[in-house]
Scaffold this active site. Structure first.
Site, PDB file in Angstrom:
ATOM      1  N   ARG A 196       1.577  12.330  -8.214  1.00 58.30           N
ATOM      2  CA  ARG A 196       2.159  11.011  -7.941  1.00 58.30           C
ATOM      3  C   ARG A 196       3.649  10.972  -8.278  1.00 58.30           C
ATOM      4  O   ARG A 196       4.398  10.190  -7.712  1.00 58.30           O
ATOM      5  CB  ARG A 196       1.458   9.934  -8.770  1.00 58.30           C
ATOM      6  CG  ARG A 196       0.031   9.662  -8.398  1.00 58.30           C
ATOM      7  CD  ARG A 196      -0.474   8.446  -9.172  1.00 58.30           C
ATOM      8  NE  ARG A 196      -1.910   8.320  -9.179  1.00 58.30           N
ATOM      9  CZ  ARG A 196      -2.614   7.745  -8.208  1.00 58.30           C
ATOM     10  NH1 ARG A 196      -2.022   7.290  -7.140  1.00 58.30           N
ATOM     11  NH2 ARG A 196      -3.927   7.645  -8.309  1.00 58.30           N
ATOM     12  N   GLU A 233       0.835  -1.205   0.000  1.00 61.64           N
ATOM     13  CA  GLU A 233       0.000   0.000   0.000  1.00 61.64           C
ATOM     14  C   GLU A 233       0.865   1.249   0.000  1.00 61.64           C
ATOM     15  O   GLU A 233       1.958   1.249   0.562  1.00 61.64           O
ATOM     16  CB  GLU A 233      -0.883   0.033   1.256  1.00 61.64           C
ATOM     17  CG  GLU A 233      -2.176  -0.725   1.132  1.00 61.64           C
ATOM     18  CD  GLU A 233      -3.251   0.063   0.394  1.00 61.64           C
ATOM     19  OE1 GLU A 233      -2.919   0.970  -0.391  1.00 61.64           O
ATOM     20  OE2 GLU A 233      -4.416  -0.243   0.599  1.00 61.64           O
ATOM     21  N   ASP A 234       0.345   2.321  -0.582  1.00 64.46           N
ATOM     22  CA  ASP A 234       1.009   3.610  -0.476  1.00 64.46           C
ATOM     23  C   ASP A 234       0.771   4.213   0.902  1.00 64.46           C
ATOM     24  O   ASP A 234       1.678   4.729   1.528  1.00 64.46           O
ATOM     25  CB  ASP A 234       0.572   4.571  -1.588  1.00 64.46           C
ATOM     26  CG  ASP A 234      -0.937   4.746  -1.698  1.00 64.46           C
ATOM     27  OD1 ASP A 234      -1.705   4.010  -1.035  1.00 64.46           O
ATOM     28  OD2 ASP A 234      -1.369   5.613  -2.484  1.00 64.46           O
ATOM     29  N   ASP A 244      -4.641   5.035   5.952  1.00 69.64           N
ATOM     30  CA  ASP A 244      -5.167   6.142   6.756  1.00 69.64           C
ATOM     31  C   ASP A 244      -6.440   5.704   7.472  1.00 69.64           C
ATOM     32  O   ASP A 244      -6.380   5.249   8.599  1.00 69.64           O
ATOM     33  CB  ASP A 244      -5.303   7.441   5.957  1.00 69.64           C
ATOM     34  CG  ASP A 244      -5.958   7.282   4.611  1.00 69.64           C
ATOM     35  OD1 ASP A 244      -6.665   6.287   4.369  1.00 69.64           O
ATOM     36  OD2 ASP A 244      -5.793   8.180   3.783  1.00 69.64           O
ATOM     37  N   LYS A 297      -0.886   6.513   8.704  1.00 71.14           N
ATOM     38  CA  LYS A 297      -1.469   7.718   9.279  1.00 71.14           C
ATOM     39  C   LYS A 297      -2.460   7.287  10.371  1.00 71.14           C
ATOM     40  O   LYS A 297      -3.668   7.317  10.176  1.00 71.14           O
ATOM     41  CB  LYS A 297      -2.160   8.523   8.179  1.00 71.14           C
ATOM     42  CG  LYS A 297      -2.387   9.972   8.538  1.00 71.14           C
ATOM     43  CD  LYS A 297      -3.275  10.717   7.567  1.00 71.14           C
ATOM     44  CE  LYS A 297      -2.783  10.814   6.165  1.00 71.14           C
ATOM     45  NZ  LYS A 297      -3.692  11.652   5.332  1.00 71.14           N
ATOM     46  N   ASP A 338      -1.668  10.836  -4.420  1.00 66.73           N
ATOM     47  CA  ASP A 338      -2.166  11.817  -5.380  1.00 66.73           C
ATOM     48  C   ASP A 338      -3.297  12.667  -4.826  1.00 66.73           C
ATOM     49  O   ASP A 338      -3.896  12.363  -3.808  1.00 66.73           O
ATOM     50  CB  ASP A 338      -2.670  11.095  -6.630  1.00 66.73           C
ATOM     51  CG  ASP A 338      -4.017  10.418  -6.406  1.00 66.73           C
ATOM     52  OD1 ASP A 338      -4.988  10.753  -7.120  1.00 66.73           O
ATOM     53  OD2 ASP A 338      -4.118   9.552  -5.509  1.00 66.73           O
TER      54      ASP A 338
END
Length: 183
Positions: A169, A103-104, A107, A135, A163
């Site tokens: 990105r 995963e980027d 959150d 996060k 993004d």
């Protein structure tokens, strides 16, 4: 990158920070999967995790298999909508495989929780998650990444895959987007 940098309030993690964090995550993955019967499947969540995945696999010195899945929850906004849409499914059979979701960012946790449920239905052997950014202040569901690159405050981040409306990105760092850009 000077044109895009004008929209950035502050840089939280420069490229060196990201590479260092990614190497640390790769080392943890190698240690955990070095004795696996089959190579783990690194499942990249498109599009945001692609830069992290590209950096991560350069530092993993054990056999791995990669695949991609595309899920969306932001739909162009600045907050997760809570509605998860599967845009592209995996191409391989994941039954009885160790899967590491790449995963980027984690959150709210909704997307990760959705993916975990989805993968359990595919009868995978195990599920872990490697996230470039965590996060925790934004978490709305009880889920967490097993491997975390960096921890971030609850601000709207862009860069290195993250993004806003499909933009930013390509930044080589992660920064906070100026509110006037998305207000």
């Amino acid at each position: 990158m000077e044109n895009l940098k004008r929209d950035i309030e502050k840089i939280l993690f420069n490229h060196e920070d990201i590479v260092h964090a990614t190497k640390r995550v790769a080392e943890q993955i190698m240690e955990d999967y070095k004795n696996s019967e089959q190579p783990p499947v690194l499942l990249c969540t498109l599009k945001g995790a692609l830069p992290f995945m590209g950096e991560l696999i350069k530092h993993i010195d054990i056999h791995i298999v990669i695949d991609f899945i595309d899920v969306a929850s932001y739909h162009g906004g600045t907050e997760s909508t809570g509605s998860i849409i599967l845009r592209k499914d995996v191409t391989m059979d994941l039954e009885d495989r160790d899967v590491i979701i790449v995963e980027d960012i984690v959150d709210t946790g909704r997307t990760l929780k959705h993916l975990i449920t989805y993968l359990k239905e595919r009868k995978v052997k195990s599920i872990a998650c490697a996230s470039l950014v965590d996060k925790p202040e934004a978490r709305l569901v009880d889920v967490q990444a097993d491997y975390v690159g960096v921890e971030s405050p609850n601000e709207f981040l862009v860069g290195f895959g993250l993004d806003y409306d499909e933009k930013y990105r390509n930044l080589p760092y992660i920064g906070v987007l100026k509110p006037e850009v998305y207000s």
